[in-house]
Design a protein around this motif. Structure first.
Motif, short mmCIF file in Angstrom:
data_model
loop_
_atom_site.label_atom_id
_atom_site.label_comp_id
_atom_site.label_asym_id
_atom_site.label_seq_id
_atom_site.Cartn_x
_atom_site.Cartn_y
_atom_site.Cartn_z
N GLN A 8 5.58 8.50 -1.20
CA GLN A 8 6.67 9.08 -0.43
C GLN A 8 8.05 8.66 -0.94
O GLN A 8 9.06 9.21 -0.50
CB GLN A 8 6.52 8.68 1.04
CG GLN A 8 5.25 9.23 1.66
CD GLN A 8 5.01 8.68 3.04
OE1 GLN A 8 4.70 7.51 3.20
NE2 GLN A 8 5.14 9.54 4.04
N CYS A 9 8.09 7.66 -1.84
CA CYS A 9 9.37 7.20 -2.37
C CYS A 9 9.15 6.58 -3.73
O CYS A 9 8.02 6.26 -4.11
CB CYS A 9 10.01 6.21 -1.41
SG CYS A 9 9.07 4.69 -1.14
N GLY A 26 6.01 4.12 -3.70
CA GLY A 26 5.68 3.54 -2.40
C GLY A 26 5.39 4.61 -1.37
O GLY A 26 5.49 5.80 -1.63
N GLY A 27 5.02 4.13 -0.20
CA GLY A 27 4.72 5.03 0.91
C GLY A 27 4.52 4.25 2.18
O GLY A 27 4.95 3.11 2.31
N GLN A 28 3.82 4.88 3.10
CA GLN A 28 3.59 4.27 4.40
C GLN A 28 2.09 4.25 4.67
O GLN A 28 1.40 5.26 4.51
CB GLN A 28 4.31 5.07 5.48
CG GLN A 28 4.30 4.44 6.84
CD GLN A 28 5.19 5.20 7.81
OE1 GLN A 28 5.40 6.40 7.68
NE2 GLN A 28 5.72 4.50 8.78
N ASN A 29 1.59 3.08 5.11
CA ASN A 29 0.19 2.94 5.50
C ASN A 29 -0.05 3.59 6.85
O ASN A 29 0.89 3.88 7.59
CB ASN A 29 -0.19 1.44 5.58
CG ASN A 29 -0.13 0.77 4.24
OD1 ASN A 29 -0.66 1.27 3.26
ND2 ASN A 29 0.55 -0.37 4.18
N THR A 33 3.12 0.33 8.31
CA THR A 33 3.74 -0.60 7.37
C THR A 33 4.01 0.10 6.04
O THR A 33 3.36 1.08 5.69
CB THR A 33 2.85 -1.83 7.13
OG1 THR A 33 1.59 -1.40 6.61
CG2 THR A 33 2.64 -2.63 8.41
N GLN A 34 4.99 -0.40 5.31
CA GLN A 34 5.36 0.17 4.02
C GLN A 34 4.58 -0.50 2.90
O GLN A 34 4.24 -1.68 2.99
CB GLN A 34 6.86 -0.04 3.78
CG GLN A 34 7.77 0.61 4.80
CD GLN A 34 7.76 2.11 4.68
OE1 GLN A 34 7.83 2.66 3.59
NE2 GLN A 34 7.70 2.80 5.81
N TRP A 35 4.31 0.23 1.86
CA TRP A 35 3.73 -0.33 0.64
C TRP A 35 4.57 0.11 -0.55
O TRP A 35 5.22 1.14 -0.51
CB TRP A 35 2.27 0.08 0.45
CG TRP A 35 2.04 1.55 0.25
CD1 TRP A 35 1.83 2.50 1.22
CD2 TRP A 35 2.01 2.26 -1.00
NE1 TRP A 35 1.68 3.74 0.65
CE2 TRP A 35 1.78 3.62 -0.71
CE3 TRP A 35 2.17 1.88 -2.33
CZ2 TRP A 35 1.70 4.60 -1.70
CZ3 TRP A 35 2.09 2.86 -3.32
CH2 TRP A 35 1.84 4.21 -3.00
N LYS A 36 4.58 -0.72 -1.58
CA LYS A 36 5.30 -0.41 -2.81
C LYS A 36 4.61 -1.14 -3.95
O LYS A 36 4.18 -2.29 -3.78
CB LYS A 36 6.76 -0.83 -2.70
CG LYS A 36 7.59 -0.48 -3.93
CD LYS A 36 9.09 -0.59 -3.71
CE LYS A 36 9.57 -2.00 -3.60
NZ LYS A 36 11.05 -2.09 -3.63
N CYS A 93 12.77 4.06 -2.59
CA CYS A 93 12.07 3.14 -1.70
C CYS A 93 13.02 2.03 -1.26
O CYS A 93 13.89 1.61 -2.04
CB CYS A 93 10.89 2.50 -2.40
SG CYS A 93 9.54 3.60 -2.85
N PRO A 94 12.83 1.52 -0.05
CA PRO A 94 13.65 0.37 0.39
C PRO A 94 13.30 -0.88 -0.40
O PRO A 94 12.28 -0.99 -0.99
CB PRO A 94 13.28 0.20 1.86
CG PRO A 94 12.15 1.12 2.15
CD PRO A 94 11.94 2.00 0.96
#
Length: 94
Positions: A8-9, A26-29, A33-36, A93-94
């Motif tokens: 997603q990013c 990265g993206g969202q679980n 929660t975020q993953w990268k 991504c953040p």
């Protein structure tokens, strides 16, 4: 069977070459929660068939694949030509 994750990013490098411009994805679980992770890790996981990655491009699910240009491996979507435009158009991504 490979696990699936939606990218997603991205985080870009300062390189002008589109095949070397993505550093992280990265993206969202499912739990929010975020993953990268690095593109190198993503390439390893795709090549080992451990993970499959995809993006949502214009309302369609598009698979992410490993490609090679001038000996350099990079990721792109199957819908893209030579340049990884679907990934490069994602937000940072953040």
């Amino acid at each position: 069977m490979a696990k699936r994750a939606r990218i997603q990013c991205i985080n870009k490098t300062d390189r002008p070459n589109p095949h070397e411009r993505i550093r992280n994805v990265g993206g969202q679980n499912s739990d929010g929660t975020q993953w990268k992770q690095s593109v190198d890790q993503t390439i390893r996981e795709i090549e080992s068939d451990e993970w499959e990655f995809y993006v949502n491009a214009g309302g369609h699910t598009v698979e992410v694949i490993v490609a090679k240009h001038n000996g350099h491996k990079y990721i792109k979507t199957v819908a893209d030509g030579l340049h990884p435009d679907n990934l490069l158009s994602l937000p940072e991504c953040p």
